[in-house]
Design a protein around this motif. Structure first.
Motif, PDB file in Angstrom:
ATOM      1  N   PHE A  26      12.703  18.426  -0.929  1.00 54.27           N
ATOM      2  CA  PHE A  26      11.651  17.409  -0.913  1.00 54.27           C
ATOM      3  C   PHE A  26      10.592  17.544   0.176  1.00 54.27           C
ATOM      4  CE2 PHE A  26      15.348  15.249  -2.858  1.00 54.27           C
ATOM      5  CZ  PHE A  26      14.783  14.896  -4.072  1.00 54.27           C
ATOM      6  N   VAL A  27      10.883  18.203   1.283  1.00 56.69           N
ATOM      7  CA  VAL A  27       9.957  18.185   2.425  1.00 56.69           C
ATOM      8  C   VAL A  27       8.862  19.236   2.251  1.00 56.69           C
ATOM      9  CG1 VAL A  27       9.737  18.451   4.922  1.00 56.69           C
ATOM     10  CG2 VAL A  27      11.750  17.315   3.961  1.00 56.69           C
ATOM     11  N   PRO A  28       7.574  18.844   2.319  1.00 55.37           N
ATOM     12  CA  PRO A  28       6.488  19.816   2.165  1.00 55.37           C
ATOM     13  C   PRO A  28       6.180  20.530   3.476  1.00 55.37           C
ATOM     14  CG  PRO A  28       5.568  17.633   2.456  1.00 55.37           C
ATOM     15  CD  PRO A  28       7.072  17.466   2.464  1.00 55.37           C
ATOM     16  N   GLU A  29       5.532  21.673   3.371  1.00 54.80           N
ATOM     17  CA  GLU A  29       5.069  22.389   4.561  1.00 54.80           C
ATOM     18  C   GLU A  29       3.683  21.849   4.940  1.00 54.80           C
ATOM     19  OE1 GLU A  29       4.959  23.797   7.632  1.00 54.80           O
ATOM     20  OE2 GLU A  29       6.576  24.953   6.697  1.00 54.80           O
ATOM     21  N   LEU A  39       1.940  12.875   7.844  1.00 51.74           N
ATOM     22  CA  LEU A  39       2.093  12.585   6.418  1.00 51.74           C
ATOM     23  C   LEU A  39       1.406  11.309   5.947  1.00 51.74           C
ATOM     24  CD1 LEU A  39       5.848  13.504   5.734  1.00 51.74           C
ATOM     25  CD2 LEU A  39       3.813  14.915   5.441  1.00 51.74           C
ATOM     26  N   PHE A  40       1.017  10.411   6.878  1.00 53.03           N
ATOM     27  CA  PHE A  40       0.499   9.111   6.455  1.00 53.03           C
ATOM     28  C   PHE A  40      -0.987   8.957   6.745  1.00 53.03           C
ATOM     29  CE2 PHE A  40       5.011   8.365   6.901  1.00 53.03           C
ATOM     30  CZ  PHE A  40       5.298   7.562   5.804  1.00 53.03           C
ATOM     31  N   ASP A  43       0.829  -1.216   0.000  1.00 52.62           N
ATOM     32  CA  ASP A  43       0.000   0.000   0.000  1.00 52.62           C
ATOM     33  C   ASP A  43       0.864   1.267   0.000  1.00 52.62           C
ATOM     34  OD1 ASP A  43      -2.373  -1.473   0.115  1.00 52.62           O
ATOM     35  OD2 ASP A  43      -2.250  -1.619   2.296  1.00 52.62           O
ATOM     36  N   ILE A  44       2.050   1.182   0.604  1.00 53.86           N
ATOM     37  CA  ILE A  44       2.944   2.337   0.635  1.00 53.86           C
ATOM     38  C   ILE A  44       3.743   2.452  -0.654  1.00 53.86           C
ATOM     39  CG2 ILE A  44       4.972   3.329   1.771  1.00 53.86           C
ATOM     40  CD1 ILE A  44       3.975   2.325   4.399  1.00 53.86           C
ATOM     41  N   LEU A  45       4.343   1.346  -1.081  1.00 49.76           N
ATOM     42  CA  LEU A  45       5.272   1.392  -2.209  1.00 49.76           C
ATOM     43  C   LEU A  45       4.590   1.674  -3.537  1.00 49.76           C
ATOM     44  CD1 LEU A  45       7.690  -1.545  -1.316  1.00 49.76           C
ATOM     45  CD2 LEU A  45       7.971   0.898  -0.875  1.00 49.76           C
ATOM     46  N   PHE A  46       3.311   1.266  -3.680  1.00 48.35           N
ATOM     47  CA  PHE A  46       2.622   1.424  -4.954  1.00 48.35           C
ATOM     48  C   PHE A  46       1.594   2.542  -4.947  1.00 48.35           C
ATOM     49  CE2 PHE A  46       4.310  -2.856  -5.054  1.00 48.35           C
ATOM     50  CZ  PHE A  46       4.849  -2.925  -6.331  1.00 48.35           C
ATOM     51  N   SER A  47       1.668   3.419  -3.948  1.00 49.44           N
ATOM     52  CA  SER A  47       0.811   4.608  -3.892  1.00 49.44           C
ATOM     53  C   SER A  47       1.714   5.827  -3.821  1.00 49.44           C
ATOM     54  CB  SER A  47      -0.112   4.560  -2.674  1.00 49.44           C
ATOM     55  OG  SER A  47      -0.936   3.411  -2.715  1.00 49.44           O
ATOM     56  N   LYS A  48       1.481   6.789  -4.692  1.00 49.76           N
ATOM     57  CA  LYS A  48       2.391   7.920  -4.822  1.00 49.76           C
ATOM     58  C   LYS A  48       2.567   8.698  -3.527  1.00 49.76           C
ATOM     59  CE  LYS A  48       3.169  12.172  -7.470  1.00 49.76           C
ATOM     60  NZ  LYS A  48       2.655  13.071  -8.529  1.00 49.76           N
ATOM     61  N   GLY A  49       1.457   9.056  -2.883  1.00 51.70           N
ATOM     62  CA  GLY A  49       1.536   9.876  -1.673  1.00 51.70           C
ATOM     63  C   GLY A  49       2.258   9.170  -0.534  1.00 51.70           C
ATOM     64  N   PRO A  50       1.811   7.968  -0.135  1.00 54.25           N
ATOM     65  CA  PRO A  50       2.500   7.257   0.949  1.00 54.25           C
ATOM     66  C   PRO A  50       3.954   6.929   0.625  1.00 54.25           C
ATOM     67  CG  PRO A  50       0.305   6.367   0.646  1.00 54.25           C
ATOM     68  CD  PRO A  50       0.541   7.321  -0.492  1.00 54.25           C
ATOM     69  N   GLN A  95      -5.739  17.448   3.241  1.00 56.76           N
ATOM     70  CA  GLN A  95      -4.956  18.385   2.428  1.00 56.76           C
ATOM     71  C   GLN A  95      -3.526  17.890   2.235  1.00 56.76           C
ATOM     72  OE1 GLN A  95      -6.173  21.859   4.954  1.00 56.76           O
ATOM     73  NE2 GLN A  95      -6.121  22.957   3.007  1.00 56.76           N
ATOM     74  N   ILE A  96      -2.936  17.374   3.307  1.00 59.69           N
ATOM     75  CA  ILE A  96      -1.563  16.867   3.228  1.00 59.69           C
ATOM     76  C   ILE A  96      -1.500  15.666   2.300  1.00 59.69           C
ATOM     77  CG2 ILE A  96       0.316  15.822   4.555  1.00 59.69           C
ATOM     78  CD1 ILE A  96      -0.734  17.479   6.978  1.00 59.69           C
ATOM     79  N   GLN A  97      -2.472  14.745   2.424  1.00 57.50           N
ATOM     80  CA  GLN A  97      -2.488  13.557   1.561  1.00 57.50           C
ATOM     81  C   GLN A  97      -2.650  13.939   0.100  1.00 57.50           C
ATOM     82  OE1 GLN A  97      -1.752  10.483   2.810  1.00 57.50           O
ATOM     83  NE2 GLN A  97      -1.419  11.783   4.603  1.00 57.50           N
ATOM     84  N   ASP A  98      -3.504  14.899  -0.165  1.00 60.40           N
ATOM     85  CA  ASP A  98      -3.719  15.336  -1.545  1.00 60.40           C
ATOM     86  C   ASP A  98      -2.459  15.978  -2.125  1.00 60.40           C
ATOM     87  OD1 ASP A  98      -6.295  14.407  -1.483  1.00 60.40           O
ATOM     88  OD2 ASP A  98      -7.221  16.356  -1.129  1.00 60.40           O
TER      89      ASP A  98
END
Length: 498
Positions: free
Chosen positions: A462-465, A404-405, A253-260, A473-476
């Motif tokens: 790389f690190v988002p605010e 973030l998760f 679920d983590i490796l094949f999903s862009k956000g996670p 919002q963070i996930q999106d």
């Protein structure tokens, strides 16, 4: 988003939960005063060889490595609260062994058990804090974890030099006992209860934490429900449902999903760079480093000053993180840490040249360095590092872990981060003295400084605010999803822009 309510219940639950990390701080810093008693006092409680000292420092990380996987399973199945309560058990057993044991093997076992408690506390506490906090104080509560860590470290630095070995162990063991007694009365994470389909319990927990009216609680609970449904959509399609609530995700679920996947890269890299900046080694070897490096009779007082500065800097971060944001504090912390570590490294380099002058005919005439008046360099450098590191590098990565998760992946992400931290810490604490003795302590501190420079480059790229953003919002943002204006309002459905 629900209107703001009382903040005191959230801070109460967060402070008490973070006492588990205070217990971890005691475990991490205990070697600094304890090894001085065991190795350098005239009448130690039992004999210990110098070579055994580095194992006492580093074996804690073996427990750290073991802890995350079972802890992730426990907090997914039994909840964040029960798992946090369970983290007190290895701490209590560890301090009990340190009270009664008089041989190195039992001391090793006690340190491994203490490391198990450290690993459990660092795996679950950031998740719990991230899930009980509203968006207005989530950053502050997340950094509170690190403040309590340094509170435990400071306690060891202040108490250790002035009490016996036995008194130090008993005092340290009181912290997990008090934590267990107080946290027993705190609520479970509303996010976890909702994930498990226990909506009424989630409503009661949220009402206690927010201190708002029923309408505001219902609005926030509705927002949590919609966010959870979006996060669990892949599981619904595979035959589950939001009501069924998947207890945990998989690595797939983590490796094949862009956000996670992006979140995991950010968290693992930040935590490894954080450990490679040397904090674990600096904290554990502080007294010995200053005694050996400066020969000052005030080494204990310098170490206490370091602890005070660390704690004060972390409290400053708690006040700044929701105003300045995560990225600016991380960047400032990396830059200032690099300068301060390099300054300490400069002293050890010049000290190394002075040593070479007296031990090598080749350098006898070529090198002339007098370091008798430069002991302020390592003390000032380490004090500056004690201020810079807790300003961002220390508290913000754990806070980001809770932000973030998606809820069903937080356990796995916390396990991965804890293992990465433990492995990096094991390497750093074990090699600190080895590399320092063979190549020179300046090599160690300049390597730490270089890691901070790398950390600044990574944060800038790389690190988002995440300041004042909802979980969705963070996930999106991590997943590259753009939604219609007003889509994050509590009374509006979430819509993706066409």
């Amino acid at each position: 988003m629900a209107p703001p309510g009382k903040k005191l219940p959230q801070y109460t639950a967060a402070i008490i939960a973070s006492m588990s990390v205070m217990a971890a701080g005691c475990c991490i810093a205990w070697p600094s005063p304890a090894l001085k008693i065991l190795l350098h006092s005239k009448d130690p409680p039992f004999k210990l060889e110098p070579a055994e000292g580095s194992w006492i420092v580093s074996l804690k990380n073996v427990g750290n490595i073991i802890a995350p996987l079972p802890t992730g399973w426990l907090m997914g199945r039994l909840g964040r609260r029960v798992t946090l309560l369970a983290s007190a058990v290895p701490f209590i057993v560890s301090w009990g062994l340190l009270v009664v044991c008089e041989t190195a093997p039992l001391l090793y076992l006690a340190r491994v058990l203490g490391g198990l408690g450290v690993g459990m506390a660092f795996t679950v506490t950031p998740i719990y804090l991230g899930e009980i906090a509203d968006t207005q104080v989530r950053g502050a509560l997340g950094t509170l974890l690190q403040a309590m860590l340094y509170c435990g470290i400071l306690m060891e630095y202040v108490v250790g030099p002035y009490v016996s070995y036995l008194a130090l162990a008993l005092t340290s063991g009181a912290v997990p006992l008090v934590f267990f007694a107080l946290f027993f009365f705190m609520p479970e994470s509303p996010h976890w209860l909702l994930q498990r389909g226990r909506r009424e319990e989630a409503r009661r927990a949220l009402a206690w934490l927010r201190g708002t009216g029923e309408q505001a609680v219902a609005a926030e609970l509705g927002e949590m429900t919609r966010t959870l449904e979006l996060q669990l959509q892949p599981h619904e399609k595979s035959g589950g449902g939001a009501a069924a609530a998947v207890p945990g995700g998989s690595l797939k679920d983590i490796l094949f999903s862009k956000g996670p996947r992006k979140a995991l890269i950010i968290i693992l890299t930040l935590n490894v760079l954080k450990e490679m900046s040397g904090n674990s080694a600096v904290v554990a070897y502080a007294a010995g480093t200053l005694v050996k490096g400066t020969h000052s009779p005030y080494a204990d007082e310098y170490v206490i000053a370091m602890g005070v500065v660390m704690f004060a800097s972390t409290m400053a971060c708690t006040q700044l993180v929701d105003r300045a944001g995560r990225r600016p504090l991380l960047l400032a912390s990396c830059a200032l840490s690099a300068v301060s570590l390099s300054t300490a490294g400069l002293y050890f380099f010049l000290k190394h040249l002075e040593y070479e002058r007296y031990h090598s005919r080749v350098h006898m005439q070529a090198v002339s360095v007098d370091m008798s008046g430069a002991t302020w360099l390592p003390v000032g450098g380490l004090l500056a590092y004690a201020a810079a590191f807790p300003l961002g590098l220390a508290p913000i990565p754990p806070a980001l872990l809770g932000e973030l998760f998606p809820v069903h992946l937080k356990g796995l992400a916390a396990c991965s981060a804890a293992v990465a931290i433990s492995v990096a810490s094991l390497v750093v604490t074990k090699l600190y003295q080895v590399v320092g003795d063979s190549l020179g302590m300046h090599v160690v501190y300049w390597a730490f400084g270089a890691s901070c420079v790398g950390g600044a480059a990574f944060v800038a790229t790389f690190v988002p605010e995440t300041k004042r953003k909802t979980f969705q919002q963070i996930q999106d943002e991590l997943g590259g999803v753009v939604r219609e204006k007003g889509a994050y309002d509590a009374d509006e459905p979430l819509k993706v822009m066409a």
